[in-house]
Design an enzyme around this catalytic site. Structure first.
Site, short mmCIF file in Angstrom:
data_model
loop_
_atom_site.label_atom_id
_atom_site.label_comp_id
_atom_site.label_asym_id
_atom_site.label_seq_id
_atom_site.Cartn_x
_atom_site.Cartn_y
_atom_site.Cartn_z
N TYR A 30 -2.42 -1.66 10.34
CA TYR A 30 -2.48 -1.62 8.85
C TYR A 30 -1.06 -1.12 8.50
O TYR A 30 -0.33 -1.47 7.49
CB TYR A 30 -3.33 -0.82 8.25
CG TYR A 30 -3.53 -0.91 6.82
CD1 TYR A 30 -3.92 -2.14 5.93
CD2 TYR A 30 -3.18 0.11 5.81
CE1 TYR A 30 -4.15 -2.35 4.66
CE2 TYR A 30 -3.33 -0.06 4.54
CZ TYR A 30 -3.67 -1.17 3.81
OH TYR A 30 -3.81 -1.46 2.40
N SER A 50 1.02 -1.19 -0.04
CA SER A 50 -0.10 0.07 0.05
C SER A 50 0.86 1.24 -0.18
O SER A 50 2.25 1.04 0.48
CB SER A 50 -0.85 -0.09 1.34
OG SER A 50 -1.48 1.22 1.51
#
Length: 262
Positions: free
Chosen positions: A154, A141
């Protein structure tokens, strides 16, 4: 060194995983697919791969399981080998550092870091034993590189996976295996609550490209990294975010495009 056209793509029941599996099939790969819960989605992926004249096999997969790496043995056996692994399966989380529970933290870390490690480790072992090289691509990401409020677990997992990618690249290069990460920004998927086709209609004034990404725009970069054209690329992180990370000095949450002018 030419790796076999046999691939495993985790999280291939929808979104970026499904798009990647279909693209690899178009390039001649037989593909092992994994599904967590979306059987309708993975069956659609199966249909599209078979239309391209390629074999595919499906296994249920829980990236948070301590036995996540077993999926590689199962699918590689059915495929008859392994040349490419694409780690796509993942999850998200939205809690502040002060409020996130340990259970929530562990679930995200297990899904987004432990699982990809176990799968990549086992895939690397299979590739080394076969002696034909290979490609490993870990989908991270933009938060492999930059933080986001409310996403402690995350961000920690994606940053960890990015660093793991680099270590694996160092260690596996001698075996003809390249290891890279692809770091998407906002992509129109089920995970972001957007239909894929809306990628070109949603407005994002704070993004230089001005919209979310389409899953095929991520899959195309993954496909490049799996191809002979990327044989000298390893340990890299390819950011696919429409220029979002360039906006640090301007703020990504712009409500207008005034930032474009002096």
């Amino acid at each position: 060194m030419t790796h076999p056209l046999l691939a495993i793509v985790t999280g291939s029941d929808s979104g970026m995983g499904a798009a990647t599996a279909k693209l690899l099939a178009s390039e001649g790969y037989d593909v092992g697919l994994t599904v967590h819960h979306d059987m309708d989605g993975v069956l659609d992926t199966v249909s599209e791969i078979e239309k391209r004249g390629q074999r595919c096999f499906v296994e249920r997969f829980d990236a948070a399981s301590p036995t996540a790496g077993d999926i590689v043995d199962s699918l590689a056996t059915k495929l008859g080998g392994l040349g490419v692994l694409v780690n796509v399966a993942g999850t998200g989380q939205s809690d502040s550092v002060l409020d996130v529970s340990y259970d929530s933290w562990r679930q995200v870390i297990a899904t987004d870091l432990d699982g990809p490690f176990l799968v990549a480790q086992r895939a690397a072992q299979v590739m080394v034993d076969a002696g034909q090289g290979g490609r490993i691509v870990n989908v991270t990401s933009v938060h492999e590189h930059v933080p986001r409020v409310g996403s402690a677990a995350y961000c920690a997992a994606k940053a960890g996976l990015g660093a793991l990618t680099k270590v694996m690249a160092l260690e596996l290069g001698q075996h003809g295996i390249t290891v890279n990460s692809v770091a998407p920004g906002e992509i129109a998927t089920e995970m972001t609550g957007q239909a894929e086709e809306s990628a070109y209609s949603i407005k994002r004034p704070g993004n230089p490209i001005g919209r979310p990404g389409h899953v095929n725009e991520v899959a195309s970069v993954i496909g490049f990294l799996c191809s002979p054209r990327a044989s000298y690329v390893t340990g890299a992180s390819y950011i696919v975010d429409g220029g979002l990370m360039l906006m640090a000095a301007h703020g990504h949450d712009q409500e207008s495009e005034d930032w474009r002018t002096l």
